[in-house]
Motif scaffolding. Sequence first.
Motif, PDB file in Angstrom:
ATOM      1  N   LEU A  61       0.898  -1.223  -0.038  1.00 12.73           N
ATOM      2  CA  LEU A  61       0.087  -0.152   0.039  1.00 12.73           C
ATOM      3  C   LEU A  61       0.818   1.305   0.088  1.00 12.73           C
ATOM      4  CD1 LEU A  61      -2.743   1.465   0.169  1.00 12.73           C
ATOM      5  CD2 LEU A  61      -2.505   1.083   2.488  1.00 12.73           C
ATOM      6  N   GLU A  62       1.837   1.338   0.799  1.00 12.99           N
ATOM      7  CA  GLU A  62       2.760   2.466   1.008  1.00 12.99           C
ATOM      8  C   GLU A  62       3.385   2.546  -0.596  1.00 12.99           C
ATOM      9  OE1 GLU A  62       6.794   3.572   3.189  1.00 12.99           O
ATOM     10  OE2 GLU A  62       5.482   2.462   4.240  1.00 12.99           O
ATOM     11  N   MET A  63       3.892   1.520  -1.025  1.00  4.10           N
ATOM     12  CA  MET A  63       4.524   1.602  -2.474  1.00  4.10           C
ATOM     13  C   MET A  63       3.435   2.112  -3.579  1.00  4.10           C
ATOM     14  SD  MET A  63       6.764  -1.998  -2.440  1.00  4.10           S
ATOM     15  CE  MET A  63       7.101  -1.935  -4.167  1.00  4.10           C
ATOM     16  N   GLU A  64       2.260   1.718  -3.630  1.00  3.99           N
ATOM     17  CA  GLU A  64       1.188   2.426  -4.338  1.00  3.99           C
ATOM     18  C   GLU A  64       0.985   3.881  -4.132  1.00  3.99           C
ATOM     19  OE1 GLU A  64      -2.488   0.201  -4.522  1.00  3.99           O
ATOM     20  OE2 GLU A  64      -1.458  -1.600  -4.212  1.00  3.99           O
ATOM     21  N   MET A  65       0.939   4.007  -2.776  1.00  5.72           N
ATOM     22  CA  MET A  65       0.971   5.790  -2.468  1.00  5.72           C
ATOM     23  C   MET A  65       1.957   6.373  -3.126  1.00  5.72           C
ATOM     24  SD  MET A  65      -1.017   5.343   1.278  1.00  5.72           S
ATOM     25  CE  MET A  65      -0.147   6.951   1.811  1.00  5.72           C
ATOM     26  N   ASP A  66       3.123   5.892  -2.835  1.00  5.31           N
ATOM     27  CA  ASP A  66       4.535   6.634  -3.359  1.00  5.31           C
ATOM     28  C   ASP A  66       4.468   6.700  -4.800  1.00  5.31           C
ATOM     29  OD1 ASP A  66       5.316   6.660  -0.863  1.00  5.31           O
ATOM     30  OD2 ASP A  66       6.917   5.131  -1.120  1.00  5.31           O
ATOM     31  N   ILE A  67       4.053   5.601  -5.610  1.00  8.12           N
ATOM     32  CA  ILE A  67       4.008   5.666  -7.019  1.00  8.12           C
ATOM     33  C   ILE A  67       2.901   6.754  -7.418  1.00  8.12           C
ATOM     34  CG2 ILE A  67       2.978   4.630  -8.946  1.00  8.12           C
ATOM     35  CD1 ILE A  67       4.326   1.988  -7.737  1.00  8.12           C
ATOM     36  N   SER A  68       1.814   6.714  -6.657  1.00 16.71           N
ATOM     37  CA  SER A  68       0.650   7.907  -7.118  1.00 16.71           C
ATOM     38  C   SER A  68       1.589   9.463  -6.942  1.00 16.71           C
ATOM     39  CB  SER A  68      -0.382   7.783  -6.090  1.00 16.71           C
ATOM     40  OG  SER A  68      -1.424   8.795  -6.156  1.00 16.71           O
ATOM     41  N   GLU A  70       4.476  10.267  -6.898  1.00 13.78           N
ATOM     42  CA  GLU A  70       5.531  10.542  -8.010  1.00 13.78           C
ATOM     43  C   GLU A  70       4.673  10.826  -9.343  1.00 13.78           C
ATOM     44  OE1 GLU A  70       9.216   8.486 -10.213  1.00 13.78           O
ATOM     45  OE2 GLU A  70       7.781   6.884  -8.999  1.00 13.78           O
ATOM     46  N   GLN A  71       3.624  10.135  -9.528  1.00 17.24           N
ATOM     47  CA  GLN A  71       3.139  10.217 -10.825  1.00 17.24           C
ATOM     48  C   GLN A  71       2.546  11.743 -10.971  1.00 17.24           C
ATOM     49  OE1 GLN A  71       0.294   7.026 -11.032  1.00 17.24           O
ATOM     50  NE2 GLN A  71       1.353   6.012 -12.689  1.00 17.24           N
ATOM     51  N   ASN A  72       1.870  12.211  -9.681  1.00 20.64           N
ATOM     52  CA  ASN A  72       1.245  13.467  -9.552  1.00 20.64           C
ATOM     53  C   ASN A  72       2.258  14.815  -9.669  1.00 20.64           C
ATOM     54  OD1 ASN A  72      -1.381  12.496  -9.133  1.00 20.64           O
ATOM     55  ND2 ASN A  72      -1.284  12.478  -6.953  1.00 20.64           N
ATOM     56  N   ALA A  73       3.414  14.408  -9.066  1.00 19.82           N
ATOM     57  CA  ALA A  73       4.537  15.267  -9.199  1.00 19.82           C
ATOM     58  C   ALA A  73       5.056  15.222 -10.705  1.00 19.82           C
ATOM     59  CB  ALA A  73       5.578  14.969  -8.310  1.00 19.82           C
ATOM     60  N   ARG A  74       5.259  14.371 -11.242  1.00 19.48           N
ATOM     61  CA  ARG A  74       5.662  14.522 -12.765  1.00 19.48           C
ATOM     62  C   ARG A  74       4.625  14.974 -13.477  1.00 19.48           C
ATOM     63  NH1 ARG A  74      10.336  11.681 -13.284  1.00 19.48           N
ATOM     64  NH2 ARG A  74      10.671  10.080 -11.931  1.00 19.48           N
ATOM     65  N   GLU A  75       3.307  14.939 -13.351  1.00 23.03           N
ATOM     66  CA  GLU A  75       2.246  15.612 -14.190  1.00 23.03           C
ATOM     67  C   GLU A  75       2.396  17.133 -13.838  1.00 23.03           C
ATOM     68  OE1 GLU A  75      -1.378  13.586 -13.452  1.00 23.03           O
ATOM     69  OE2 GLU A  75      -0.769  11.889 -14.239  1.00 23.03           O
ATOM     70  N   LEU A  76       2.520  17.481 -12.733  1.00 19.92           N
ATOM     71  CA  LEU A  76       2.206  18.857 -12.248  1.00 19.92           C
ATOM     72  C   LEU A  76       3.769  19.376 -12.902  1.00 19.92           C
ATOM     73  CD1 LEU A  76       0.795  21.093 -11.026  1.00 19.92           C
ATOM     74  CD2 LEU A  76       1.930  20.443  -8.712  1.00 19.92           C
ATOM     75  N   LEU A  77       4.745  18.672 -12.814  1.00 17.15           N
ATOM     76  CA  LEU A  77       6.073  19.115 -13.447  1.00 17.15           C
ATOM     77  C   LEU A  77       5.815  19.493 -15.029  1.00 17.15           C
ATOM     78  CD1 LEU A  77       9.032  20.146 -13.152  1.00 17.15           C
ATOM     79  CD2 LEU A  77       9.566  17.580 -13.484  1.00 17.15           C
ATOM     80  N   GLU A  78       5.474  18.340 -15.606  1.00 17.11           N
ATOM     81  CA  GLU A  78       4.879  18.644 -16.974  1.00 17.11           C
ATOM     82  C   GLU A  78       4.066  19.874 -17.356  1.00 17.11           C
ATOM     83  OE1 GLU A  78       3.130  15.498 -19.102  1.00 17.11           O
ATOM     84  OE2 GLU A  78       4.751  14.095 -18.110  1.00 17.11           O
ATOM     85  N   LYS A  79       3.105  20.360 -16.438  1.00 15.28           N
ATOM     86  CA  LYS A  79       2.162  21.521 -16.531  1.00 15.28           C
ATOM     87  C   LYS A  79       3.138  22.762 -16.518  1.00 15.28           C
ATOM     88  CE  LYS A  79      -1.883  19.371 -15.156  1.00 15.28           C
ATOM     89  NZ  LYS A  79      -3.171  19.421 -14.187  1.00 15.28           N
ATOM     90  N   VAL A  80       4.132  22.760 -15.298  1.00 13.19           N
ATOM     91  CA  VAL A  80       4.831  23.750 -15.103  1.00 13.19           C
ATOM     92  C   VAL A  80       5.860  24.002 -16.191  1.00 13.19           C
ATOM     93  CG1 VAL A  80       6.830  24.796 -13.578  1.00 13.19           C
ATOM     94  CG2 VAL A  80       4.833  23.739 -12.817  1.00 13.19           C
ATOM     95  N   LEU A  81       6.391  23.100 -16.598  1.00 11.23           N
ATOM     96  CA  LEU A  81       7.252  23.333 -18.141  1.00 11.23           C
ATOM     97  C   LEU A  81       6.580  23.724 -19.050  1.00 11.23           C
ATOM     98  CD1 LEU A  81       9.248  19.972 -17.347  1.00 11.23           C
ATOM     99  CD2 LEU A  81      10.326  22.134 -17.118  1.00 11.23           C
ATOM    100  N   HIS A  82       5.398  23.240 -19.317  1.00 10.94           N
ATOM    101  CA  HIS A  82       4.376  23.810 -20.610  1.00 10.94           C
ATOM    102  C   HIS A  82       4.300  25.119 -20.207  1.00 10.94           C
ATOM    103  CE1 HIS A  82       1.851  23.776 -23.755  1.00 10.94           C
ATOM    104  NE2 HIS A  82       0.780  23.937 -23.104  1.00 10.94           N
ATOM    105  N   ALA A  83       3.961  25.759 -19.124  1.00 12.58           N
ATOM    106  CA  ALA A  83       3.732  27.080 -18.976  1.00 12.58           C
ATOM    107  C   ALA A  83       4.910  27.925 -18.954  1.00 12.58           C
ATOM    108  CB  ALA A  83       2.865  27.225 -17.279  1.00 12.58           C
ATOM    109  N   GLN A  84       5.991  27.305 -18.649  1.00 13.64           N
ATOM    110  CA  GLN A  84       7.376  28.056 -18.899  1.00 13.64           C
ATOM    111  C   GLN A  84       7.523  28.300 -20.270  1.00 13.64           C
ATOM    112  OE1 GLN A  84      10.065  25.738 -16.270  1.00 13.64           O
ATOM    113  NE2 GLN A  84       9.905  27.734 -14.968  1.00 13.64           N
TER     114      GLN A  84
END
Length: 123
Positions: A61-68, A70-84
């Motif tokens: 369960l902890e591993m699944e939460m960590d993956i989630s 990570e995925q959220n952080a990567r998606e948000l980073l993509e949005k930030v890079l796109h905005a830049q």
Amino acid sequence: MARQLAPSTLRRLERRLAEERERLETMLEEIDRQREAGRLAESASEHNPDPENADGGSLALEMEMDISVEQNARELLEKVLHAQDRMEKGLYGICEVTGEPIPVARLDALPYATTTVEAASRR
């Protein structure tokens, strides 16, 4: 159509995007470090994610939460890079759907926003 934001507003939002990018990149680096440390300790039985084992189920369960996270952080980073990228091209603050200006209040709340609230709700 170029967005006519006040230079001070544009600089403030540019700083916020840069800070968010740095925060997310640091978070993802830490996740990678923790994952690598976990791999090194995988041979230990207490790190076995076997769902039949109570500790293993918790670990899974902890591993699944960590993956989630990570995925959220990567998606948000993509949005930030796109905005830049849009900022560099002079398109920042213009809705990608309608071509209308995105209100500054929305950009203050979400500096990586690429649509107006109305356009986002239609998606």
